[in-house]
Design a protein around this motif. Structure first.
Motif, mmCIF file in Angstrom:
data_model
loop_
_atom_site.group_PDB
_atom_site.id
_atom_site.type_symbol
_atom_site.label_atom_id
_atom_site.label_comp_id
_atom_site.label_asym_id
_atom_site.label_seq_id
_atom_site.Cartn_x
_atom_site.Cartn_y
_atom_site.Cartn_z
ATOM 1 N N ALA A 127 0.853 -1.199 0.000
ATOM 2 C CA ALA A 127 0.000 0.000 0.000
ATOM 3 C C ALA A 127 0.886 1.245 0.000
ATOM 4 O O ALA A 127 1.926 1.261 0.665
ATOM 5 C CB ALA A 127 -0.936 -0.011 1.212
ATOM 6 N N GLY A 128 0.455 2.263 -0.723
ATOM 7 C CA GLY A 128 1.251 3.487 -0.779
ATOM 8 C C GLY A 128 0.748 4.421 -1.865
ATOM 9 O O GLY A 128 -0.422 4.381 -2.248
ATOM 10 N N PHE A 129 1.672 5.239 -2.386
ATOM 11 C CA PHE A 129 1.319 6.234 -3.391
ATOM 12 C C PHE A 129 2.164 6.014 -4.640
ATOM 13 O O PHE A 129 3.269 5.462 -4.570
ATOM 14 C CB PHE A 129 1.555 7.655 -2.864
ATOM 15 N N ILE A 130 1.683 6.517 -5.774
ATOM 16 C CA ILE A 130 2.417 6.502 -7.038
ATOM 17 C C ILE A 130 3.019 7.893 -7.243
ATOM 18 O O ILE A 130 2.338 8.910 -7.028
ATOM 19 C CB ILE A 130 1.490 6.142 -8.216
ATOM 20 N N LEU A 131 4.296 7.937 -7.660
ATOM 21 C CA LEU A 131 5.028 9.204 -7.728
ATOM 22 C C LEU A 131 4.275 10.267 -8.533
ATOM 23 O O LEU A 131 4.093 11.389 -8.088
ATOM 24 C CB LEU A 131 6.424 8.973 -8.330
ATOM 25 N N ASP A 132 3.830 9.912 -9.756
ATOM 26 C CA ASP A 132 3.221 10.937 -10.607
ATOM 27 C C ASP A 132 1.801 11.297 -10.163
ATOM 28 O O ASP A 132 1.143 12.137 -10.774
ATOM 29 C CB ASP A 132 3.227 10.508 -12.079
ATOM 30 N N GLU A 133 1.276 10.645 -9.090
ATOM 31 C CA GLU A 133 -0.037 11.005 -8.542
ATOM 32 C C GLU A 133 0.110 11.716 -7.190
ATOM 33 O O GLU A 133 -0.896 12.053 -6.556
ATOM 34 C CB GLU A 133 -0.892 9.746 -8.345
ATOM 35 N N VAL A 158 7.541 14.774 -2.738
ATOM 36 C CA VAL A 158 8.301 14.141 -3.812
ATOM 37 C C VAL A 158 9.798 14.351 -3.591
ATOM 38 O O VAL A 158 10.246 15.462 -3.283
ATOM 39 C CB VAL A 158 7.873 14.698 -5.185
ATOM 40 N N ASP A 159 10.566 13.278 -3.749
ATOM 41 C CA ASP A 159 12.034 13.356 -3.687
ATOM 42 C C ASP A 159 12.549 14.167 -4.883
ATOM 43 O O ASP A 159 12.152 13.907 -6.018
ATOM 44 C CB ASP A 159 12.592 11.932 -3.717
ATOM 45 N N PRO A 160 13.437 15.178 -4.677
ATOM 46 C CA PRO A 160 13.950 15.991 -5.804
ATOM 47 C C PRO A 160 14.610 15.161 -6.894
ATOM 48 O O PRO A 160 14.679 15.589 -8.040
ATOM 49 C CB PRO A 160 14.958 16.935 -5.132
ATOM 50 N N SER A 161 15.130 13.978 -6.551
ATOM 51 C CA SER A 161 15.769 13.160 -7.585
ATOM 52 C C SER A 161 14.756 12.557 -8.538
ATOM 53 O O SER A 161 15.112 12.024 -9.594
ATOM 54 C CB SER A 161 16.585 12.038 -6.926
ATOM 55 N N GLY A 162 13.458 12.615 -8.176
ATOM 56 C CA GLY A 162 12.435 12.054 -9.046
ATOM 57 C C GLY A 162 12.290 10.554 -8.930
ATOM 58 O O GLY A 162 11.618 9.917 -9.751
#
Length: 970
Positions: free
Chosen positions: A908-914, A920-924
């Motif tokens: 369970a968690g989140f998707i980066l682009d959502e 968000v981590d600056p490294s992407g």
């Protein structure tokens, strides 16, 4: 397709683009580029599209270049208007060099242009590109300067122009370069002509820039004094003087060289005055762009142009340089050019030759032995005598005037008999004068010279040059001597500045070629005498029988007819119209002056004969030497002899030479450029007799036999019998080591008071051992063998790393990330530690094959959070910020990682682009849990505030209900 690309201001990543399709629109764009360095771009776009946020302050953008690739800009201003329009203004990224680096005040001693450029550009992301200049300069900077300002001053010092360019691959930047060009632009004969590609012309005169004289001040010396001189421009004075007075200004060159000469200061001042005069008038030209149809019609910044517009008032015919270009990357139909360095011509000058031919062919010619009826425009050639004599009709006197004289009296000259008598009287004086001039000229300009100057005279002959200015290496005649060989042929040449009366000699002083002013007044007088003879004895002067029309030169003659005078040109004029002030009386031709004239003519003839006799003598001597001997200072296929250097052999490119003399023995020298000093590369030490080498020794072939030993302090390296050995022994003898390469084996032995260590390596085996001096035992510390390209072995000591020979565990392997060479990895078993050393430093725990992240188990994770570790701290209570609303944007999801099995429980968690940007981590790469905690805490606080407010309202409502139930009033 015309596209504007938006790049991330940190790492040049592509964020988005505008291409005038759909909603990605832009309009009213303008690119302005000036030769002085200004380079800007602006455009309008919708403010309500997603791409609008990419074009903001400090963002970067790319636009298509006129030729190929892209130009890069950095946004300095972005404004949004109420009608949902956004204007973006940007400047070329190279101007940001001032913000990227500051150079402290210092003196750069004998730096090349490349060295100056490297000093400014290192660690800025820019590199040195093309350099079109060789030479060195010493310059002092008294104030701190940004890198861009520093480069501008250096370019001025070396008299070059800066060109900044960005190289790309697709839409990604691959390199940024600074070029140093002698002159930006082309001179390919391009003309902008009314009716073809000339649309409009605007002429702007800046009267505040008018100047006709510059008072020039040199750098202040240590003793407080400084050179002062004034330069003027005759044409500017004639056009703009006020009551015959100069319009003056002050000028100080941007140079701190205290050794600057007066001639150099005048040269700087003259160049600056020309620039200021050229800036008085600006022309803005709108030209149709024909490049898409006719590629040869392309016009670029810095190009030389011809401009023709006979309908302009006054008609404009000019040669100029493009110093500013205004263009649109969308509308390529027209451009606006600002031109400078303008040389204009009047219509009379342009059509002068045509009109002369027209006048010539409109004349009617009559040949007869009797006079025809008089008529203007008719030429009568009288054939009645032994010589045909042309006549023109004088309408004022109504008679035919002879067009050319037929007897001495027609021009006030002597008859042959009378002239002979006076010529005989002058002959004796002329002979004596001739002999004396020959002796004086040869003695003063040849035999009183230094030996190095005589070399130049005999090898290349002495030439005496006559020009009205101070000689330098940048003006004639030395500017044509492009190689050292040519310069050597002219050593000893003389130069007479007929504007000041000073004489100069061309010399080589400490490897520097220069014109040295002659202090000997006798030599200067001899040059002045030679100048007067040279002025009329060069065999190239013209004689005019009508009012002269330029071009004419000093020394040309004009016969004004039987009733006029004989005039001599005193001021040369190559273009324009006749000016009476350019001509003076050549002679009165009276009986009282004929003898003096005859004597003067004889003296001038003597000068000519003296010079020719000298040249003949030098030529004879040269032939004799060529046939019978070797001459000091002369060069024979690169070989020369002199008292200073001895026997010298110079390679054809003038960069390598050998010197043999009693002082240095035998030396091989080299230099980087022809302007650099010689450096010893291979020579015999005069004290030890040993050979010394500076640089690298590259073997072109063959075999070296014997022993080579290099001693450096306590270290010694020996090559002998195919073995390379390096030895070290401390001065007290307690510590020694030996490194030896033999038979593909590298062996290292070291000794210290505690014992001796020995190790050796080859492609199959690594072996380490240690002998303890105290216990007298020898043990193997580590031993490993190569198995299928991998090293397997066993450590034999408890305080060393352990490798299981059965392969149950892998050795700690350090390797380089193939995708990014800045990253490093350490693999052990099934887990890999990955060290990211790029722009975002990071430690990652991944599976051994680097296919996915690996889990981490720990009792706790501590996030460093002390206040001194942080900056720009701001409370999340800022106006308008609503954490609850931000949390609503998060979309919790179930998922598997790529390395998980489908049978494993979902994560369970989140998707980066959502996710929202706050977590968000600056490294992407992922999300930062502590930042998510901060956001949750802020959201909880906001919810708690709402709950508390609602609880107060509930309590109030309960009280009201209770009151109503008791029969009261709520």
């Amino acid at each position: 397709m015309t596209v504007i690309h938006a790049l991330h201001h940190h790492d040049d990543r592509l964020l988005g683009y505008l291409n005038n399709e759909g909603e990605k629109l832009f309009w009213d764009d303008l690119h302005v580029h000036e030769i002085s360095g200004e380079n800007s771009y602006s455009f309008y776009m919708p403010a309500n599209i997603p791409e609008a946020e990419f074009f903001s302050e400090r963002g970067r953008l790319l636009i298509p270049s006129e030729d190929r690739g892209y130009e890069e800009f950095i946004i300095y201003n972005a404004a949004t208007y109420m009608k949902n329009e956004k204007v973006v203004r940007a400047v070329a990224t190279y101007t940001d060099l001032n913000a990227l680096k500051t150079l402290n005040p210092t003196t750069y001693q004998s730096y090349t242009l490349r060295q100056y450029a490297n000093a400014a550009l290192v660690d800025t992301g820019w590199q040195v590109g093309e350099i079109q200049y060789e030479g060195i300069r010493t310059k002092t900077f008294n104030q701190p300067l940004g890198a861009y300002s520093f480069l501008v001053q250096v370019a001025n010092e070396f008299d070059v122009e800066l060109r900044f360019r960005v190289e790309t691959s697709g839409n990604r930047i691959t390199g940024r370069y600074v070029d140093f060009i002698k002159r930006i632009g082309r001179d390919n004969g391009k003309e902008i002509v009314l009716g073809k590609d000339l649309v409009d012309i605007e002429k702007v005169v800046h009267s505040d820039r008018v100047v006709t004289a510059l008072d020039c001040y040199g750098p202040e010396r240590d003793d407080g004094t400084r050179l002062i001189t004034t330069v003027t421009d005759a044409g500017a004075f004639q056009a703009w003087n006020w009551k015959k007075k100069h319009i003056r200004d002050r000028y100080e060159p941007q140079s701190d060289r205290q050794e600057m000469t007066l001639e150099e200061l005048r040269q700087y001042g003259t160049t600056e005055l020309k620039k200021r005069i050229a800036s008085v008038t600006d022309y803005f030209i709108t030209g149709a762009d024909l490049e898409s149809i006719f590629p040869h019609e392309a016009t670029r910044l810095g190009d030389r142009l011809g401009i023709k517009n006979p309908d302009f008032s006054p008609p404009l015919y000019a040669h100029a340089r493009v110093i500013r270009v205004e263009r649109s990357i969308v509308d390529k139909a027209s451009k606006v050019y600002k031109i400078g360095e303008v040389v204009t011509y009047t219509e009379d000058e342009v059509f002068q030759t045509f009109r002369q031919l027209q006048d010539l062919y409109a004349i009617k010619v009559i040949k007869s032995n009797s006079a025809p009826p008089g008529r203007i425009g008719t030429l009568w050639i009288d054939t009645s005598g032994t010589v045909d004599v042309p006549h023109t009709w004088n309408s004022t006197t109504a008679v035919w005037d002879k067009y050319s004289p037929t007897q001495a009296a027609d021009i006030g000259a002597e008859t042959p008999a009378g002239a002979q008598v006076k010529a005989d009287q002058a002959k004796a004086a002329a002979d004596a004068y001739t002999n004396q001039q020959l002796i004086n000229y040869v003695d003063k300009t040849l035999y009183n010279q230094e030996l190095a100057d005589i070399q130049g005279q005999i090898d290349g002959s002495i030439t005496t040059w006559f020009y009205p200015y101070v000689p330098t290496l940048e003006n004639l005649p030395a500017s044509d001597w492009t190689t050292n060989e040519l310069k050597n042929q002219h050593l000893g040449d003389l130069f007479y500045d007929d504007s000041t009366g000073y004489g100069y000699r061309f010399k080589l002083n400490a490897d520097v070629y220069q014109w040295k002013r002659i202090e000997d007044t006798d030599v200067t007088k001899a040059l002045a005498d030679a100048q007067r003879a040279q002025d009329t004895a060069d065999g190239k002067r013209r004689v005019f029988v009508n009012q002269p029309i330029p071009p004419y030169e000093v020394g040309d003659l004009w016969s004004q007819g039987v009733n006029g005078d004989l005039m001599r040109c005193s001021v040369s004029r190559s273009t324009g119209v006749y000016n009476a002030a350019d001509w003076v009386l050549a002679s009165k031709y009276t009986d009282d002056t004929r003898a003096v004239e005859a004597e003067n003519n004889a003296k001038e003839h003597a000068n000519l004969v003296s010079g020719q006799a000298y040249q003949d003598a030098v030529a004879d001597a040269r032939v004799y030497v060529d046939q019978n001997g070797v001459l000091q200072g002369s060069t024979y296929n690169g070989v020369s002899i002199s008292n200073t250097d001895g026997f010298v052999t110079v390679r054809g490119d003038q960069l390598v030479r050998t010197v043999q003399n009693s002082t240095v023995g035998i030396v091989i020298q080299r230099r980087a450029t022809v302007n650099d000093p010689w450096i010893n590369m291979f020579y015999v030490d005069a004290q030890t007799g040993n050979l010394k080498l500076a640089g690298d020794l590259d073997g072109a072939g063959g075999t070296f036999r014997g022993r080579v030993e290099v001693q450096a302090g306590e270290n010694k390296t020996v090559i002998e019998n195919g073995i390379v050995r390096q030895e070290y022994a401390s001065t007290d003898g307690l510590y020694t080591y030996l490194i030896q390469i033999k038979d593909h084996i590298i062996e290292l032995t070291s000794a210290d008071p505690g014992g001796t260590s020995r190790s050796f390596f080859n492609e199959q085996r690594v072996f380490l051992s240690r002998t303890d001096n105290v216990e007298g035992e020898s043990s193997v510390v580590y031993e490993a063998n190569n198995v299928n390209g991998q090293l397997h072995g066993t450590a034999r000591s408890t305080n060393e790393f352990y490798i299981d020979p059965k392969g149950h565990h892998e050795v700690f392997l350090f390797d380089v990330d193939a995708a990014d060479p800045f990253h490093r990895s350490m693999s052990t078993g099934t887990v890999r530690l990955k060290f990211l050393n790029g722009t975002a430093a990071q430690l990652q725990v991944r599976k051994a094959d680097d296919s996915a992240y690996a889990p981490i188990a720990s009792s706790d994770f501590v996030t460093a959070s002390r206040r001194e570790y942080k900056k720009n701290i701001q409370s999340m209570e800022c106006k308008g910020y609503n954490a609850t609303e931000r949390l609503k944007l998060l979309i919790p999801s179930f998922y598997h990682l790529n390395g998980d099995l489908d049978s494993e429980p979902l994560r369970a968690g989140f998707i980066l682009d959502e996710a929202v940007w706050e977590i968000v981590d600056p490294s992407g790469e992922g999300l930062i849990s502590m930042q998510a905690v901060a956001l949750l805490v802020k959201g909880f606080q906001e919810q708690q505030t709402i709950i508390e407010q609602q609880q107060l309202a509930i309590n109030d409502l309960i009280k009201r209900v209770e009151t109503l139930e008791k029969g009261g009033t709520a």
